[in-house]
Design an enzyme around this catalytic site. Sequence first.
Site, PDB file in Angstrom:
ATOM      1  N   GLU A   1       4.415   9.037  -4.119  1.00 23.08           N
ATOM      2  CA  GLU A   1       5.167   8.580  -2.960  1.00 23.08           C
ATOM      3  C   GLU A   1       6.108   7.439  -3.320  1.00 23.08           C
ATOM      4  O   GLU A   1       6.506   6.641  -2.465  1.00 23.08           O
ATOM      5  CB  GLU A   1       4.205   8.177  -1.840  1.00 23.08           C
ATOM      6  CG  GLU A   1       3.429   9.375  -1.276  1.00 23.08           C
ATOM      7  CD  GLU A   1       2.527   9.024  -0.104  1.00 23.08           C
ATOM      8  OE1 GLU A   1       2.607   7.873   0.370  1.00 23.08           O
ATOM      9  OE2 GLU A   1       1.757   9.884   0.340  1.00 23.08           O
TER      10      GLU A   1
ATOM     11  N   GLU B   1       0.876  -1.190   0.000  1.00 25.12           N
ATOM     12  CA  GLU B   1       0.000   0.000   0.000  1.00 25.12           C
ATOM     13  C   GLU B   1       0.906   1.231   0.000  1.00 25.12           C
ATOM     14  O   GLU B   1       1.027   1.939   0.990  1.00 25.12           O
ATOM     15  CB  GLU B   1      -0.963   0.003   1.185  1.00 25.12           C
ATOM     16  CG  GLU B   1      -0.353  -0.208   2.549  1.00 25.12           C
ATOM     17  CD  GLU B   1      -1.358   0.008   3.670  1.00 25.12           C
ATOM     18  OE1 GLU B   1      -2.371   0.703   3.446  1.00 25.12           O
ATOM     19  OE2 GLU B   1      -1.134  -0.513   4.761  1.00 25.12           O
TER      20      GLU B   1
END
Length: 489
Positions: A261, A252
């Site tokens: 990210e 995740e």
Amino acid sequence: MRLRNPPWILLNDVGPIPGIDRLDASVPVANGDLYPNVTADAFPLPSEASKQPAKIKSRKTSDPTVHLMYFRYLQKRQPARTLLERYGAGFQDYLQTPLQPLTDNLESVTYEVFEKCPVKYDWYERAISRALSDWEEEGKVASGPNGRVVVAVVGAGRGPLVTRALKASEAVGVEIELWALEKNPNACVILERNNQNHWQNRVNIVRSDMRSWKGPLREAIHTGHDNDKLAPGPPTKQLPGMYTPIDILISELLGSFADNELSPECLDGILPLLNQSHGLSIPCNYTAFLTPISAPKLHADISSRAPKDPAAPDTPWVVMLQAIDYLSTTSLPAPQSQSRDPRPNVQPVWSFIHEPTPFPAPATNSHNTRQARLTFRTRDRGVCHGLAGYFETVLYPGVELSTNPLTMEDKSADMMSWFPIFFPLRTPMYLPDHAELTVTIRRCTDERKVWYEWVVESWGWNLLIGGGKKRVRLGASEVGSSKATGCMM
């Protein structure tokens, strides 16, 4: 006039509220004093009121604030707020800096906020269950001992996906060998405690950066007539041993713009560890989306920060968009739909796909650069303050997550794990009626960090003699670049 946000009510000629802006002798105030022309008879005691004759209530009223009574009536009849509205209360249009998960060890309170979203983890559990069921139905050979499917949760945090993987395994009746990988030492302490107290020591916990992990380490057992062959044994933490492949990789690592990210960079180092025959990644792919918006409140907030933070106008901000308007819209495709409000024109930017690869991670990061050029048509005049970014991801075929306003309700309603991302423009761009916007955006890298660059151009049309039209450039924004605040690798 159509307002985008509640209450969708415009007041006209209602006047001031008596007793607020001026002392009106006809309205008593709750300060304990009476106006000269108001007698004590207007406020009888309960015993006195019971002796007075009942007054017939008239339907007509001279109350000058009757519109406020109607507002309160409407307020009481409002439907209950959605899960997303309750969770996001107070976060509307609040600018947040994107996380730096590779360089910073997240605090426990940050993990706690992420774990509050039940939708995301329910969908992950559903994806894992389907993957394990299909694995068994298709008769795939597992990489673990005794036919167990080797599952690795990388970037495990405090372990919510570990718990869901164990639940999925029990639900479908497929045995797994579970590994949890985490580089944050504080989170590893919680993982060890959960393994003892909740997971019955069924999880192999590894403290390592996923990009340098070599895979599940097992004891090397000698087999054969002359003990000249080696076979993988149970997991171990001591060398020498054998590194074996992973069957299902779970992560995740997505951000508000999917890849902001550094999910692609993180998974590059571990994808070669997947079972080359039929290994799979959850998620298996994701796509970023963009649309131009008018956001004067966000622009004012960023401008006020600029004197103390020169990088603020070039920072992609994570924000729960509220006081905005979409500049490029399309009509609803379904004629039978009750709502005829236009929908935003949200276009795909680029995608990343994660599959087993026999090759080690490349020496450079150039394969993760991206560039896109998008065209948006506007109907009405407006002012562009920046770009709103979203994403969609396929966890497993048939199980998807989305923050795209066009598909979120269908794919993952009430999901609150991610807010959109906002790419601001230093100087707002005025757009005439029926203009075109050309958005160019790049994902860049210099082997140390990843950042974005974006520019917006506006185009119009000149009528020519004879009835033709000529496309002319009206203006262009300054090039935005988040290199100063890029995500460190």
